[in-house]
Design an enzyme around this catalytic site. Structure first.
Site, PDB file in Angstrom:
ATOM      1  N   GLY A 143       3.557  -0.786  -6.099  1.00  0.00           N
ATOM      2  CA  GLY A 143       3.103  -1.876  -6.970  1.00  0.00           C
ATOM      3  C   GLY A 143       3.137  -3.250  -6.327  1.00  0.00           C
ATOM      4  O   GLY A 143       3.340  -4.255  -7.010  1.00  0.00           O
ATOM      5  N   GLY A 187       0.798  -1.233   0.000  1.00  0.00           N
ATOM      6  CA  GLY A 187       0.000   0.000   0.000  1.00  0.00           C
ATOM      7  C   GLY A 187       0.824   1.273   0.000  1.00  0.00           C
ATOM      8  O   GLY A 187       0.363   2.327   0.411  1.00  0.00           O
ATOM      9  N   ASP A 192       0.237  -0.699 -13.606  1.00  0.00           N
ATOM     10  CA  ASP A 192       1.091  -1.329 -12.589  1.00  0.00           C
ATOM     11  C   ASP A 192       1.503  -2.740 -13.005  1.00  0.00           C
ATOM     12  O   ASP A 192       2.678  -3.106 -12.930  1.00  0.00           O
ATOM     13  CB  ASP A 192       0.360  -1.399 -11.237  1.00  0.00           C
ATOM     14  CG  ASP A 192       0.162  -0.026 -10.615  1.00  0.00           C
ATOM     15  OD1 ASP A 192       0.415   0.978 -11.295  1.00  0.00           O
ATOM     16  OD2 ASP A 192      -0.262   0.031  -9.451  1.00  0.00           O
ATOM     17  N   ALA A 195       0.458  -5.555  -7.859  1.00  0.00           N
ATOM     18  CA  ALA A 195       0.778  -5.951  -9.244  1.00  0.00           C
ATOM     19  C   ALA A 195       1.918  -6.965  -9.261  1.00  0.00           C
ATOM     20  O   ALA A 195       1.891  -7.937 -10.019  1.00  0.00           O
ATOM     21  CB  ALA A 195       1.152  -4.715 -10.062  1.00  0.00           C
ATOM     22  N   ALA A 196       2.923  -6.755  -8.404  1.00  0.00           N
ATOM     23  CA  ALA A 196       4.040  -7.702  -8.351  1.00  0.00           C
ATOM     24  C   ALA A 196       3.541  -9.065  -7.881  1.00  0.00           C
ATOM     25  O   ALA A 196       3.922 -10.108  -8.435  1.00  0.00           O
ATOM     26  CB  ALA A 196       5.128  -7.176  -7.419  1.00  0.00           C
TER      27      ALA A 196
HETATM   28  C1  MEV Z   1      -1.583   3.350  -8.872  1.00  0.00           C
HETATM   29  O1  MEV Z   1      -0.284   2.762  -8.733  1.00  0.00           O
HETATM   30  C2  MEV Z   1      -1.637   4.221 -10.087  1.00  0.00           C
HETATM   31  C3  MEV Z   1      -2.985   4.881 -10.362  1.00  0.00           C
HETATM   32  O2  MEV Z   1      -2.819   5.688 -11.530  1.00  0.00           O
HETATM   33  C4  MEV Z   1      -4.097   3.890 -10.564  1.00  0.00           C
HETATM   34  C5  MEV Z   1      -3.924   3.093 -11.855  1.00  0.00           C
HETATM   35  O3  MEV Z   1      -3.222   3.494 -12.766  1.00  0.00           O
HETATM   36  O4  MEV Z   1      -4.582   2.027 -11.934  1.00  0.00           O
HETATM   37  C6  MEV Z   1      -3.385   5.817  -9.214  1.00  0.00           C
END
Ligand code: MEV
Length: 284
Positions: A86, A82, A131, A89-90
């Site tokens: 990422g 958080g 991400d 995503a990772a």
């Molecule tokens: C989050 O890492 C990036 C944002 O632009 C959300 C996204 O792109 O999905 C805030």
């Protein structure tokens, strides 16, 4: 005995977060910190094993991506959760790589992108796909929703990441920006325009740094910064950074600073008890 192992890197967004959700382009770089998923045989239902990273939102992803029984999942991550780096995503990309490894396969980017999107939606509601794209491809990426990602040629460069000490919730931050539209549409367009202006300056640290600081002001206007993130940007600028901005969804998380001389900033952060990380922008 591992039946399948997958690893994927986290990321930092250099420019364009939030605007990328609305079709503007963004630039993100993979970092050396990442997540590893290991799958081992187990009697009974598939579940995480002892010592694994635990996050309730991961359970839905595991249920969606893996056979319902027979696997113990071990998740190890160097990424703070958080913090805009990422971590989800990772985890997503590492999980898909581990799943493919069960069948002795290396997944294609197309497969990681498609299946990763479904899993990222479970985490973040309406993600742009940026991400997990950068996590799957590595390097430095120029990304627009709905288009093939473009690899960027960037000089290897050090970034300093300053941790605000609190997490931001990406789904909540993205929903907050959506609720403030159309009032913030001009600011979102300006954030997208900063990305376009940066494209011929990526290897000019002074110009890129100035654009990052300008982007932070835009992110503040769309309501995703916090007093703590603003203070970390100021700390970076006061200690020799060429530019600094919040990175990722905001509301907490990290600030990324571009600096040619990191020592004063690292010393200032240490004196204030702020966790600082050195990350390399990979050569594209
Ligand atoms: C989050 O890492 C990036 C944002 O632009 C959300 C996204 O792109 O999905 C805030």
């Amino acid at each position: 005995m591992d039946l399948g192992v997958g690893r994927a890197p986290g990321k930092l967004i250099l420019l364009g977060e939030h605007a990328v959700v609305y079709g503007h382009r963004a630039i993100a770089v993979a970092v050396s910190l990442g997540t590893t998923v290991r799958l081992r045989p187990r009697e009974g239902p598939t579940a995480t094993g002892p010592g694994s990273v635990e996050d309730p939102r991961m359970r839905a992803a595991l249920a969606a991506a893996l056979p319902q029984s027979g696997l113990e999942v071990r998740i190890d991550s160097e990424l703070p959760i958080g913090r805009g780096m990422g971590s989800s995503a990772a985890f997503t990309v590492a999980l898909l790589r581990a799943r493919a490894a069960l069948d002795g396969r290396i997944p294609t980017f197309e497969e990681l992108f498609r299946d990763g999107f479904a899993l990222e939606r479970a985490f973040h509601g309406n993600p742009s796909g940026l991400d997990h794209t950068v996590s799957a491809l590595g390097g430095a990426i120029l990304y627009r929703r709905g288009e093939a990602p473009v690899r960027l040629n960037m000089t290897r460069r050090e970034l300093i990441v300053l941790d605000s000490g609190s997490a931001g919730d990406t789904a909540e931050m993205v929903a907050g920006v959506a609720a403030r539209r159309p009032a913030v549409d001009a600011d979102l367009a300006a954030l997208g325009a900063i990305v376009e202006r940066s494209l011929d300056r990526l290897n000019d640290p002074e110009a890129l740094g100035a654009l990052m600081t300008e982007a932070h002001a835009g992110l503040r206007r769309i309501g995703v910064s916090t007093p703590r993130l603003d203070a970390l940007v100021q700390l970076a600028l006061d200690n020799g950074a060429l530019g600094a901005k919040l990175a990722g969804a905001g509301g907490g998380g990290v600030v990324v600073a571009l600096t040619a001389a990191p020592d004063p900033l690292l010393r200032a952060a240490a004196e204030l008890g702020i966790v600082a990380m050195r990350c390399m922008v990979p050569e594209g």
